[in-house]
Each structure stands twice: as C-alpha cells, then as structure tokens.
Design an enzyme around this catalytic site. Sequence first.
Site, short mmCIF file in Angstrom:
data_model
loop_
_atom_site.label_atom_id
_atom_site.label_comp_id
_atom_site.label_asym_id
_atom_site.label_seq_id
_atom_site.Cartn_x
_atom_site.Cartn_y
_atom_site.Cartn_z
N TYR A 56 0.82 -1.27 0.02
CA TYR A 56 -0.14 -0.20 0.20
C TYR A 56 0.89 1.30 -0.17
O TYR A 56 1.89 1.29 1.01
CB TYR A 56 -0.99 0.09 1.31
N GLU A 58 -0.56 5.05 -0.44
CA GLU A 58 -1.06 6.13 -0.56
C GLU A 58 0.00 7.22 -0.41
O GLU A 58 0.37 7.42 0.47
CB GLU A 58 -2.40 6.30 0.53
N ASP A 202 -7.08 14.17 -24.52
CA ASP A 202 -7.25 13.02 -24.09
C ASP A 202 -6.57 12.21 -25.29
O ASP A 202 -7.24 11.71 -26.20
CB ASP A 202 -8.63 12.50 -23.99
N THR A 228 -4.34 6.88 -21.29
CA THR A 228 -4.49 5.50 -20.84
C THR A 228 -2.85 5.07 -21.26
O THR A 228 -2.03 5.62 -22.09
CB THR A 228 -5.40 4.34 -21.47
N LYS A 231 -2.81 1.53 -24.87
CA LYS A 231 -3.14 1.12 -26.30
C LYS A 231 -2.08 1.24 -27.10
O LYS A 231 -1.23 0.40 -26.99
CB LYS A 231 -4.37 2.36 -26.62
N ARG A 237 -2.55 -1.92 -18.50
CA ARG A 237 -3.71 -1.16 -18.16
C ARG A 237 -3.64 -0.05 -17.08
O ARG A 237 -3.81 -0.48 -15.89
CB ARG A 237 -5.04 -2.12 -17.91
N1 DSN Z 1 -12.57 1.63 -24.52
C1 DSN Z 1 -11.77 2.49 -25.03
C2 DSN Z 1 -11.58 2.19 -26.58
O1 DSN Z 1 -11.63 1.12 -27.07
O2 DSN Z 1 -11.38 3.03 -27.32
C3 DSN Z 1 -12.02 3.66 -24.80
O3 DSN Z 1 -12.23 4.03 -23.48
#
Ligand code: DSN
Length: 422
Positions: A56, A58, A202, A228, A231, A237
């Site tokens: 942990y 925090e 974003d 994120t 991707k 993730r």
């Molecule tokens: N779920 C993502 C996507 O597939 O683009 C977006 O949050």
Amino acid sequence: MSASRHPALLSTDPELASFVAAEEVLQAQTLRLIPSENYVSAAVLEASGTVLQNKYSEGYPGRRYYEGQQNIDRVEALAIERAKGLFGVDHANVQPYSGSPANLAVYLAFAKPGDTVMGMALPMGGHLTHGWGVSATGSWFRGVQYGVRADTGLIDYDAVRDLALAERPKLIFCGGTALPRTIDFAAFAEIAREAGSILVADVAHIAGLIAGGAHPSPADHVDVVSTTTHKTLRGPRGAMLMCREEHGKAIDKAVFPGLQGGPHNQTTAGIAVALHEAAQPSFTAYAHQVVANAKALAAALLQKGFDLVSGGTDNHLILIDLTGKDVPGKIAAKALDRAGIVVNYNTVPFDPRKPFDPSGIRIGTPSLTSRGLSTEHMPLVADWISRAVDAAAKGDEQALAAIRAEVTDLMAAFPAPGLPLS
Ligand code: DSN
C-alpha cells in the site's frame, strides 16, 4: 498448452489457469484489429505481475501514509521521470487506475458539479467521460458536445469555436476513441484561450504515436494531457495525467486523495518499463509502421469498395461505415470474430442506428504491427475483411471458417510479443 508458463496458478487453480491458457491461444491465433488493444512485451508483463502489488502506498514518492516505501518510491519516481522525458511535460502523475478515473480527476481538479464542460459527442468519436449524458461526467456536469462535419467526417474547428464562445465551458476535451484523423492541438488551444477554458487532450488512443513522433504532440498546447497506458503506448492497463507545473498540485490532489486510494504499484512498474521501451528507436519505428500499415489498409479497403469515415486515416484507426453493405456493424463484427479477425462494432457519425447495433466497425493496426505485419500484408487483411463481410451477408459459415484457417496460418508466422506459444 501454455499453462506451464504459470505453474503455481496451474497447481492452485487449474480451472482459472485453463482460461488464461485459452486466452493466450486466442491472442496468438487471431488477427486482433481493435485499435485500443495491443500486445505488451514480456518485460511489461513480468513487471505487472510482481510483488509490488503487495504494498500500500497512498501518497506520492517521499510523502506516503505507509512505511516501507524504499523501493516503491523509486519505482514511481522512475515512471514519473520517464513520462516527463518522453512526452516533454513538466509534471506527470502515473497513479490513475485507468482512463476514466484519470479524466474524472481532471474534473475534480478544475470544475464544480453543474459547470459546463465541452467534448466531442460519443457517437461522433468522443469518449463517455467527455461530458456524454450517460456518464457521470454528463450528469454531474453540463456537457455540451461538438462533432464532425457530415460532408467530410472531419472536425469543424469553426463550429467548435462558435460553441466554445457561446458556452464558455470550464473544460474543453479534445481527442476521442474513433477519430481517424490528426488532432489539431494548436487550433483547440486557440479556441480554449478565447473561451477562457482549461484544455485537456485525451490522447489515450494516440499516446504511442505521439511518443514515437508519428502524431504531433499536445504538450506545448494544452493544459492537461490525459492518457491510458495500454493502447498504442503498449503498457499495462493504467493511465497518466501530465501537465504544466502550475497545474501539478491540483492534478495530484485530485487523483489522491480526491478520487483514489493506494496506487497499483505493479502497474506503475509496468508503466515505467513501457515508457523505457517507448523511448527506444525501435518504438519510433513501430509508431511510424502503425500509421503506414493503417494507411495501406485504408487504401486497400477503399479499393474493395468500403466506405471509410473521413475517407481514410492519418493514424492507427479506421472507421468503416457499412451502411452501403447491407450488413450492420454488429453482424459484421461477430462474423469477423468467427473468421479469426477481432474488431468492434461502432457508431459512425450521424448513425441512424442505435449504439448497441450501429452501422460501423472500428479497426486499427497497433496489434498487428506489434506482431511484425507490414504494408505488404494489408491487401490480404482487407481481402479477408471484405470476404468475411460478404460471407456475413450470405450467412456463409464455410467461407468464414476458411478465412479463419488462413488467418491462423499467417499469424503462426508472426509470434505475438509476450506469447511464446505462437
Ligand atoms: N474503451 C476504449 C476504446 O476502446 O477506445 C475507450 O475508453
């Protein structure tokens, strides 16, 4: 077959181990075209499964609410430094659990419930958390939404400016989940300046392209960059928020203690590794290859008579409008899945159909590029998609099975990173 890679799991929970093994086979054998997915490296996979998750933590490096942080602090500080270096930003927070919590933290940092916020409409290619109605961000805030032009499929920056000046939103989001074209961050920045808004890019979909120099960077134009990490960036993730120094405190406070508890340290470690990998020349080559593959695939699909939103792509993503094909998106996506080609059904701008049964499919090239496919393979991929969509229209399961065999064959020659069983 691959369960021996996880001997402890196999011995403790053979049922669960069998699901993991089956997923490994599936990911190795199929052509994965979902543009928000990828294959992480074996190193990222290892870092994400370490004992760091037993801790942990925090707080932030050097100011935690728990003791025993000697190693965790170093891991998080390393991830932060790598994020700052790679994206050219003053401040980075690597703790958001994923993209939606990251965006929620931005709201918490800069807006109050009831404030007006502006983003791209979800059916136009935006994201739920950009103020869309069914999201908390659209019910706790007053979301106003822009879209693309019906004739070009491109963002109409004059319309964005008109809306921003009329509404004076607290926040403006640019970026989305189904945008095949380059985002003009400088144009958004000018609009946000005129409207007195905080501008948030974003870049979840294109973070890896930005890191690899295959898409312009928002760093010099926007107040906050949200992304994120899993991707095109090819990490675990998770998510990151990056900003100018002046916003750093507000962002950190919003993530913790505002929204989250303890960070997922094993994910932070995976992010650090992914950022290290993304700083290598090989990743620059990867990012450019992703785009080259997507352009080649788009050209081959156009030759096959497909209608592509905006007429093509500048990045990793292609949005196919199947309106003219008599096969709606969901039926096509499920048929492609049976053919070993994994896509997702998706709304297209001005879609007359419902989101759960829309007119389009969304595809992309991050995963196939990670496996080493190149532009020479894209006519074959387009041919498979075309044949599968035709087979879906005719209910020809034999044709789908034949494509699946061809797909499995080709993928066997391109081992998936992190999956030695290909
Ligand atoms: N779920 C993502 C996507 O597939 O683009 C977006 O949050």
